[in-house]
Design a protein around this motif. Structure first.
Motif, PDB file in Angstrom:
ATOM      1  N   ARG A  54       0.704  -1.014   0.136  1.00  0.00           N
ATOM      2  CA  ARG A  54       0.084  -0.240  -0.202  1.00  0.00           C
ATOM      3  C   ARG A  54       0.750   1.356  -0.378  1.00  0.00           C
ATOM      4  NH1 ARG A  54      -2.639  -4.273   3.132  1.00  0.00           N
ATOM      5  NH2 ARG A  54      -4.613  -4.844   2.414  1.00  0.00           N
ATOM      6  N   SER A  55       1.660   1.318   0.120  1.00  0.00           N
ATOM      7  CA  SER A  55       2.780   2.690   0.207  1.00  0.00           C
ATOM      8  C   SER A  55       4.413   2.402   0.622  1.00  0.00           C
ATOM      9  CB  SER A  55       2.817   3.282   1.955  1.00  0.00           C
ATOM     10  OG  SER A  55       3.552   2.645   3.015  1.00  0.00           O
TER      11      SER A  55
ATOM     12  N   GLU B 174       0.082   6.343  -6.013  1.00  0.00           N
ATOM     13  CA  GLU B 174      -0.330   5.237  -4.966  1.00  0.00           C
ATOM     14  C   GLU B 174      -1.669   6.344  -4.233  1.00  0.00           C
ATOM     15  OE1 GLU B 174       3.107   2.155  -3.162  1.00  0.00           O
ATOM     16  OE2 GLU B 174       3.111   4.302  -2.323  1.00  0.00           O
TER      17      GLU B 174
ATOM     18  N   ALA C 124      -1.466  -0.327  -9.234  1.00  0.00           N
ATOM     19  CA  ALA C 124      -0.609   1.780  -9.192  1.00  0.00           C
ATOM     20  C   ALA C 124      -1.272   1.952 -10.250  1.00  0.00           C
ATOM     21  CB  ALA C 124       0.905   0.655  -8.960  1.00  0.00           C
TER      22      ALA C 124
ATOM     23  N   LYS D 190       9.154  -0.725  -6.392  1.00  0.00           N
ATOM     24  CA  LYS D 190       8.179  -1.743  -5.055  1.00  0.00           C
ATOM     25  C   LYS D 190       8.010  -2.457  -5.826  1.00  0.00           C
ATOM     26  CE  LYS D 190       3.487  -0.611  -4.400  1.00  0.00           C
ATOM     27  NZ  LYS D 190       2.031  -0.054  -3.529  1.00  0.00           N
TER      28      LYS D 190
ATOM     29  N   TYR E 164      -1.614  -5.588  -6.873  1.00  0.00           N
ATOM     30  CA  TYR E 164      -0.877  -4.449  -6.658  1.00  0.00           C
ATOM     31  C   TYR E 164      -0.439  -3.570  -7.549  1.00  0.00           C
ATOM     32  CZ  TYR E 164      -3.560  -4.240  -1.837  1.00  0.00           C
ATOM     33  OH  TYR E 164      -3.893  -4.253  -1.204  1.00  0.00           O
TER      34      TYR E 164
ATOM     35  N   ARG F 148      -4.183   3.460 -10.007  1.00  0.00           N
ATOM     36  CA  ARG F 148      -4.087   4.714  -9.451  1.00  0.00           C
ATOM     37  C   ARG F 148      -3.472   5.935 -10.468  1.00  0.00           C
ATOM     38  NH1 ARG F 148      -9.037   5.369  -6.818  1.00  0.00           N
ATOM     39  NH2 ARG F 148      -8.765   4.191  -5.134  1.00  0.00           N
TER      40      ARG F 148
END
Length: 238
Positions: free
Chosen positions: A19-20, A225, A205, A184, A201, A208
């Motif tokens: 998530r980050s 993100e 990405a 990432k 994920y 987003r």
């Protein structure tokens, strides 16, 4: 200009990666610091692949999960620390909140990120939110000068949950992670106990990134993100 110091607190050791990880790498690449705290390893509820090994033990699963998370953080240039409080359920006591508050006083984060307050499918994520929110208030002296060591009030955001619409998550910040996306991906690849989340994920990405392009008109943005601010940001001018 004040050095940016990012503190990310996850309920489980892999939460920060999905998530980050991009914003962690972004801040470090720009000259800031980042520290990641995992309240648990997710050894019981998020390590299914590891438990398929004959003779597996909880302590060995924790060891593997620690190594995975530390390696992931290293790809980003971040520090990693685990509290090892157990998962499903994650039970946090007053001493644990005090420990996190003391870490915040020492690290002096300018930005704090954790889970949203609501998650109808995961009992540990809201516990992590409550823990971080309480520790952050204790750290800043609840907004006033107090008799113990404090840290300046930080920005407070939550990262995007797996099912945002069901967690009351409304993105208010997109961070362009295009030039750190390979980092990432490398961090995600370390989380071998949850390989099934890597493609999800990567795609998130990209989604987003598309939204960030629509907002800015910047066609160079490919991945991003999403985060939601919990307190207003203060600027000199709009």
């Amino acid at each position: 200009m004040q050095e940016k110091r990012l503190l990310v607190v996850g309920a489980h050791s892999a939460d920060f990666v999905w998530r980050s990880a991009g914003v962690v790498a972004r801040i470090i690449k720009d000259g800031g610091r980042a520290k990641v705290v995992a309240l648990s390893y997710g050894e019981r509820g998020e390590s299914g692949e590891l438990w398929k090994v004959a003779g597996q033990t909880e302590e060995n699963v924790k060891s593997i999960r620690h190594a995975e998370a530390a390696a992931a953080a290293a790809h980003l240039g971040a520090e990693f620390e685990a509290f090892d409080l157990g998962d499903y359920p994650l039970n946090v006591g007053d001493d644990d909140v005090a420990r996190l508050a003391e870490l915040m006083r020492d690290f002096q984060p300018t930005i704090v990120v954790t889970h949203p307050e609501i998650d109808p499918f995961n009992p540990d994520h809201p516990v992590a939110y409550t823990t971080v929110a309480k520790a952050r208030l204790m750290t800043s002296g609840a907004g006033v000068e107090s008799g113990f060591k404090t840290a300046p009030p930080s920005e407070f955001l939550v990262f995007e949950p797996h099912q945002p619409e069901l967690c009351g998550f409304l993105p208010t910040v997109f961070v362009d992670i295009t030039d750190v996306f390979e980092q990432k991906k490398a961090a995600m690849a370390e989380m071998k106990a949850q390989q099934y989340l890597q493609s999800y994920y990567r795609e998130r990405a990209e989604h987003r990134g598309n939204h960030a392009r629509k907002v800015t008109g910047n066609k160079a943005i490919r991945q991003a993100e999403a985060f939601m601010r919990l307190v207003p940001n203060v600027v000199a001018s709009l």
